[in-house]
Scaffold this motif. Sequence first.
Motif, PDB file in Angstrom:
ATOM      1  N   SER A 187       0.827  -1.203   0.000  1.00  0.00           N
ATOM      2  CA  SER A 187       0.000   0.000   0.000  1.00  0.00           C
ATOM      3  C   SER A 187       0.862   1.255   0.000  1.00  0.00           C
ATOM      4  O   SER A 187       2.058   1.217   0.316  1.00  0.00           O
ATOM      5  CB  SER A 187      -0.924   0.006   1.221  1.00  0.00           C
ATOM      6  OG  SER A 187      -0.165  -0.116   2.416  1.00  0.00           O
ATOM      7  N   THR A 188       0.250   2.369  -0.323  1.00  0.00           N
ATOM      8  CA  THR A 188       0.934   3.654  -0.375  1.00  0.00           C
ATOM      9  C   THR A 188       1.554   4.002   0.981  1.00  0.00           C
ATOM     10  O   THR A 188       0.918   3.861   2.020  1.00  0.00           O
ATOM     11  CB  THR A 188      -0.052   4.765  -0.773  1.00  0.00           C
ATOM     12  OG1 THR A 188      -0.695   4.403  -1.991  1.00  0.00           O
ATOM     13  CG2 THR A 188       0.660   6.095  -0.953  1.00  0.00           C
ATOM     14  N   GLY A 189       2.810   4.457   0.960  1.00  0.00           N
ATOM     15  CA  GLY A 189       3.483   4.866   2.184  1.00  0.00           C
ATOM     16  C   GLY A 189       4.121   3.732   2.955  1.00  0.00           C
ATOM     17  O   GLY A 189       4.844   3.976   3.933  1.00  0.00           O
ATOM     18  N   GLN A 190       3.878   2.483   2.561  1.00  0.00           N
ATOM     19  CA  GLN A 190       4.469   1.349   3.258  1.00  0.00           C
ATOM     20  C   GLN A 190       5.961   1.282   2.956  1.00  0.00           C
ATOM     21  O   GLN A 190       6.401   1.531   1.835  1.00  0.00           O
ATOM     22  CB  GLN A 190       3.789   0.054   2.817  1.00  0.00           C
ATOM     23  CG  GLN A 190       4.220  -1.181   3.593  1.00  0.00           C
ATOM     24  CD  GLN A 190       3.429  -2.412   3.168  1.00  0.00           C
ATOM     25  OE1 GLN A 190       2.457  -2.309   2.422  1.00  0.00           O
ATOM     26  NE2 GLN A 190       3.844  -3.574   3.652  1.00  0.00           N
ATOM     27  N   LEU A 191       6.757   0.957   3.981  1.00  0.00           N
ATOM     28  CA  LEU A 191       8.194   0.857   3.808  1.00  0.00           C
ATOM     29  C   LEU A 191       8.555  -0.288   2.857  1.00  0.00           C
ATOM     30  O   LEU A 191       7.954  -1.358   2.916  1.00  0.00           O
ATOM     31  CB  LEU A 191       8.875   0.625   5.159  1.00  0.00           C
ATOM     32  CG  LEU A 191       8.882   1.820   6.119  1.00  0.00           C
ATOM     33  CD1 LEU A 191       9.260   1.367   7.516  1.00  0.00           C
ATOM     34  CD2 LEU A 191       9.848   2.892   5.639  1.00  0.00           C
ATOM     35  N   VAL A 192       9.521  -0.043   1.986  1.00  0.00           N
ATOM     36  CA  VAL A 192       9.973  -1.060   1.035  1.00  0.00           C
ATOM     37  C   VAL A 192      10.958  -1.980   1.755  1.00  0.00           C
ATOM     38  O   VAL A 192      12.021  -1.543   2.200  1.00  0.00           O
ATOM     39  CB  VAL A 192      10.644  -0.417  -0.187  1.00  0.00           C
ATOM     40  CG1 VAL A 192      11.060  -1.488  -1.196  1.00  0.00           C
ATOM     41  CG2 VAL A 192       9.718   0.596  -0.845  1.00  0.00           C
ATOM     42  N   ARG A 193      10.621  -3.249   1.848  1.00  0.00           N
ATOM     43  CA  ARG A 193      11.462  -4.220   2.542  1.00  0.00           C
ATOM     44  C   ARG A 193      11.829  -5.365   1.592  1.00  0.00           C
ATOM     45  O   ARG A 193      11.078  -5.696   0.670  1.00  0.00           O
ATOM     46  CB  ARG A 193      10.744  -4.785   3.768  1.00  0.00           C
ATOM     47  CG  ARG A 193      10.390  -3.737   4.822  1.00  0.00           C
ATOM     48  CD  ARG A 193       9.747  -4.388   6.037  1.00  0.00           C
ATOM     49  NE  ARG A 193       9.314  -3.393   7.012  1.00  0.00           N
ATOM     50  CZ  ARG A 193      10.069  -2.908   7.984  1.00  0.00           C
ATOM     51  NH1 ARG A 193      11.311  -3.341   8.097  1.00  0.00           N
ATOM     52  NH2 ARG A 193       9.608  -2.016   8.828  1.00  0.00           N
ATOM     53  N   ARG A 194      12.971  -5.961   1.873  1.00  0.00           N
ATOM     54  CA  ARG A 194      13.415  -7.083   1.040  1.00  0.00           C
ATOM     55  C   ARG A 194      12.450  -8.264   1.112  1.00  0.00           C
ATOM     56  O   ARG A 194      12.342  -9.050   0.186  1.00  0.00           O
ATOM     57  CB  ARG A 194      14.815  -7.530   1.481  1.00  0.00           C
ATOM     58  CG  ARG A 194      15.885  -6.472   1.283  1.00  0.00           C
ATOM     59  CD  ARG A 194      17.267  -7.011   1.578  1.00  0.00           C
ATOM     60  NE  ARG A 194      18.265  -5.948   1.496  1.00  0.00           N
ATOM     61  CZ  ARG A 194      18.813  -5.521   0.366  1.00  0.00           C
ATOM     62  NH1 ARG A 194      18.442  -6.084  -0.778  1.00  0.00           N
ATOM     63  NH2 ARG A 194      19.706  -4.554   0.359  1.00  0.00           N
ATOM     64  N   GLN A 195      11.741  -8.366   2.245  1.00  0.00           N
ATOM     65  CA  GLN A 195      10.798  -9.468   2.408  1.00  0.00           C
ATOM     66  C   GLN A 195       9.650  -9.380   1.405  1.00  0.00           C
ATOM     67  O   GLN A 195       8.977 -10.377   1.140  1.00  0.00           O
ATOM     68  CB  GLN A 195      10.225  -9.483   3.831  1.00  0.00           C
ATOM     69  CG  GLN A 195      11.272  -9.683   4.913  1.00  0.00           C
ATOM     70  CD  GLN A 195      11.828  -8.383   5.454  1.00  0.00           C
ATOM     71  OE1 GLN A 195      12.212  -7.516   4.685  1.00  0.00           O
ATOM     72  NE2 GLN A 195      11.862  -8.249   6.767  1.00  0.00           N
TER      73      GLN A 195
END
Length: 389
Positions: A187-195
Amino acid sequence: MPLCRHYIAANDCRIVSIASPQTKDHTNIMAKLCLTLIIFFQIISVVKFAYSANEASIPPSKKILVAQIKEWVAREKSIDEEDIKVAALDRRFIVPDCPHKFDISFPFSSDTQQVRVNCAKIGWKAFIRVSIEGKKMYYVYKDDFPKGHRLSRQDIELLDQTRVGHNSGLIKDITAIKDLILKRSVSTGQLVRRQHLSQVVEVFVLKQDKLAGELLTDDDYESSMHPIAGASAAQKFPKRLLKNALIARSLPAGYVLQEKDLKQRHRVLVAQETLTRGRLLSPLNARVEDYYGDLLPDAMLSTNGIEYLEVIRTIQAGSPLRVSDVQVASLIIKGDTVNFSVARGSLLITVSMEALESGKLGEQVVLLNPESGEKVRAVVSGIRSATGL
């Protein structure tokens, strides 16, 4: 600061013998605090002055270099120049004047903590450490994206570090998303994680039903990027295998093709009739044709020189010929009538002789002249033909 003034006034009054009340204990504490603050501000002023003097003393060539490094790193990493620190202020580090812009690069793809600087015109180069010290160190999604979406630089933006809580797996380098897709919806604003991300592999999906034996065309399938963990080994094959391939079994639309579902086209030498052992090959009984299926490693691909070969086992009509199916034939068999040719200058003499032994192409055999009884040695040059030594 009234207590500071009271303290100073009280001391001055005692010096000139003017009666004044004794200072209380809390007044003495405040006096010490005032002195500490005064010393602190003086130290800050000295540091600022020294830093300003140091900045002013930086040579123009070094300032140009630092500016160019910041500009290049900011462009490569998609960050602001003010977030980049360049460790090039040491006075012992001398930067020459470069006639052109410095050539800047990361010396290793995995190391972004230093840059290689080169001025080819004057043959000067150096390695300089850089660091990113700004708060914008993490990325968030700019929009809602579904599972399977292939991320690009335009899909994410930098986030102020002060908003970050749990830091596990956070993407700090925008190049880390190259050739990756989402394993889940975000979703918008969610942190980009490798998972959230997965490496991808290209697979090929049928757009319509195909029957066994039908030719596969470019309009019959489309390519799709799948998470590498979700694709089987059989689905991972190069696109070139699809060209002019036949469908090995009937398949429905939406099916992800596997290598075993394809019969690739090959141009191989195919028997035109059933060939028995010892039969000589010729353009009449063996021809290069399209063959669909697995290509054997020793399959014959050309008709060149087949007239000198014979099969060593029975080959059924329609079967591809293999190198292991043939051998060099004996072009002269003992007892054959052989055309023996001898050149004498521009004159070519040919006589019929009897072969006293068998021979393959290029081998020597003994021939008998039935009229004179003379024996001669000759070299096999073709089917029932030989030339003089």
